[in-house]
Design an enzyme around this catalytic site. Structure first.
Site, PDB file in Angstrom:
ATOM      1  N   ASN A 148      -0.803  14.566  -8.767  1.00 34.51           N
ATOM      2  CA  ASN A 148      -0.569  15.827  -8.041  1.00 34.51           C
ATOM      3  C   ASN A 148      -1.711  16.248  -7.122  1.00 34.51           C
ATOM      4  O   ASN A 148      -1.488  16.995  -6.179  1.00 34.51           O
ATOM      5  CB  ASN A 148      -0.188  16.951  -9.003  1.00 34.51           C
ATOM      6  N   GLU A 457     -15.082  20.567 -15.905  1.00 33.16           N
ATOM      7  CA  GLU A 457     -15.199  19.758 -14.698  1.00 33.16           C
ATOM      8  C   GLU A 457     -15.713  20.637 -13.571  1.00 33.16           C
ATOM      9  O   GLU A 457     -15.557  21.860 -13.594  1.00 33.16           O
ATOM     10  CB  GLU A 457     -13.834  19.207 -14.299  1.00 33.16           C
TER      11      GLU A 457
END
Ligand code: ADP
Length: 476
Positions: A148, A457
């Protein structure tokens, strides 16, 4: 076009290949991608291991130069690569270009991080002793990415991995080999020593699973479905392997009676449907207070009906196709389930366009409640539900009633409610008067509960995963 593996500085010939299809036009074959066996992963991990030691000793300047080169080229070629992204994944041209630019910015950010590195020094509690806390690379990291964000997610895993001195094996999603191949092609010319970055294309159950199990991968960073995440976590737990995972979301957007109606409708339209709703941060649950509910639904359905759904490469398109036939079937089945459970479905019909693609009209399901499957299970399509609630307290309770916890939003003019929501929404990211999706590249990204596992992250916090800590004591 052939999309091949890149291992030890070489582009590899592979016999088996799978067709890479444009979801806006299934007659358009973008290329053929290597369908690797587990031996290719073994080869790539071997190359990474051999290169890891010297790269771990590289200077901050070397790392900066490599990352800065990659970032500059991504930015310079954002139109061309954004076109490839839109053609391959189906998000619009504007979204594809913006994502490519973001990937470039991420590499630039981590170029700077390579210089900042740093550690701590402090006095010991014992006389004459000094203490240093330093960071060193983890070693070989395996990166497994979804379709995605086919440019940005490989970028936000690869850039910190390299910046903090690790060697990489990247296994991208089967549906988007082209973007990963384009990124590898830039990295191949960046001055990075052979073997420090390796790309292996292929099926998750074959190549991804092998990467996770391999005794020479020291850490795994995964973004994908919760089901695959559970399998990977079981293996990494058994092998005591460092692991970071980003999985699904069922992100709530609360709209209170005192919200600015136009702003709320805009935030929900963007958060729920842009990128065809195929974002893990998409606002899939709209939780709307009774006093504004009817006006909100009337305005939002009007805006949805006016959205231009079509070929991702057509500049007039606002919503591209669903990524493939399997995802389209899943979207349609959830519309069916929601209707059977008592939801009122607006939109959601398949659409014919001049090209044959996976076009779905964005759908809004009203009259839902938290117990329905549509409000508990991630769909990953241009579909949002509306739950009517009485007040802020009820909205917060419904917002938190999910196994996931990635992003949560609230539209309100009330400082008191916004402040309470920021503190009490069970999510790793909270948005006030902004869509749940759409984040900055220089700050941490991640969630709580079933959405995420391991260190954050992005931003400087990425170093927690991509480096390990050593505490040294010196008596002098
Ligand atoms: P999605 O449903 O979005 O495709 P997946 O979790 O299946 O999500 O895929 C995300 C990534 O994980 C892809 O690169 C895929 O190839 C990989 N993958 C799928 N199954 C496994 C597995 N068993 N082990 C490791 N990686 C896998």
């Amino acid at each position: 076009m052939e999309f091949r593996n890149f291992i030890g500085g070489e582009w590899r010939e592979t016999a088996a290949a799978s067709a890479n299809i444009n979801p806006s036009d299934i007659s358009d074959v973008i290329g053929y991608a290597a369908e690797s066996d587990a031996a290719e992963i073994d080869h790539a991990v071997g190359a990474a291991k051999a290169a890891a030691v010297s790269w771990s000793a590289s200077t901050p300047q070397q790392r900066f130069d490599v990352l800065d080169f990659i970032g500059s080229e991504l930015l310079a070629r954002k139109d061309e690569l954004g076109h490839l992204l839109a053609r391959e994944e189906g998000k619009t041209l504007a979204e594809g270009i913006a994502e490519t630019a973001r990937a470039g910015q991420i590499f630039k950010f981590f170029a700077g991080e390579a210089l900042r590195g740093g550690g701590e020094a402090m006095a010991s509690v014992r006389p004459g002793v000094g203490v240093e806390i330093t960071r060193s690379p983890v070693g070989v990291v395996g990166l497994i990415t979804p379709w995605n964000f086919p440019m940005a997610i490989p970028a936000w895993k690869t850039a910190p991995a390299l910046a903090y001195g690790n060697a990489v094996v990247l296994k991208p999603a089967e549906l988007t080999p082209g973007c990963a191949h384009a990124l590898a092609e830039i990295i191949a010319r960046s001055g990075l020593p052979d073997g420090v970055f390796n790309l292996v294309l292929g099926k998750g159950k074959v190549t991804g699973a092998r990467l996770v199990e391999h005794r020479d991968t020291d850490a795994i960073s995964f973004t994908g479905s919760a089901e695959t995440g559970s399998e990977i976590a079981a293996t990494c737990g058994r092998l005591r392997k460092k692991l970071q995972m980003e999985m699904g979301g069922k992100n709530p957007m609360v709209v209170l009676d005192d919200a600015d109606l136009d702003l709320a409708v805009e935030a929900c339209l963007n958060g729920a449907f842009y990128s065809t709703g195929q974002r893990c941060t998409a606002s899939s649950r709209l939780i709307v207070a009774g006093g504004i509910h009817d006006r909100f639904v009337a305005s939002l359905t009007g805006r949805i009906a006016a959205l231009r759904v079509g070929n991702a490469l057509d500049r007039a398109t606002e919503i591209g196709p669903v990524v493939d036939g399997r995802q389209l079937d899943k979207d349609l089945s959830y519309l069916d389930i929601a209707a059977k459970e008592g939801g009122q479905v607006f939109g959601g019909q398949t659409l014919q366009r001049t090209t044959n693609g996976f076009f779905l009209a964005p759908a809004l399901i009203t009259e839902t409640n938290s117990g329905m499957r549509i409000n508990q299970e991630e769909v990953f399509g241009p579909i949002a539900s509306v739950s009517r609630v009485e007040d802020y307290e009820a909205a917060l309770q419904v917002a938190n009633d999910t196994p996931f916890g990635l992003s949560a939003g609230i539209c309100t003019g009330s400082l008191k409610h916004a402040t309470h929501f920021k503190a009490n929404a069970e999510a790793g990211m909270v948005m006030v008067n902004l869509p749940t999706a759409g984040v900055d590249y220089h700050v941490p990204f991640g969630g709580t509960k079933g959405s995420s596992f391991g260190g954050r992250e992005q931003g400087a916090h990425a170093k927690e995963f991509y480096s390990k800590i050593k505490t040294s004591y010196t008596f002098a």
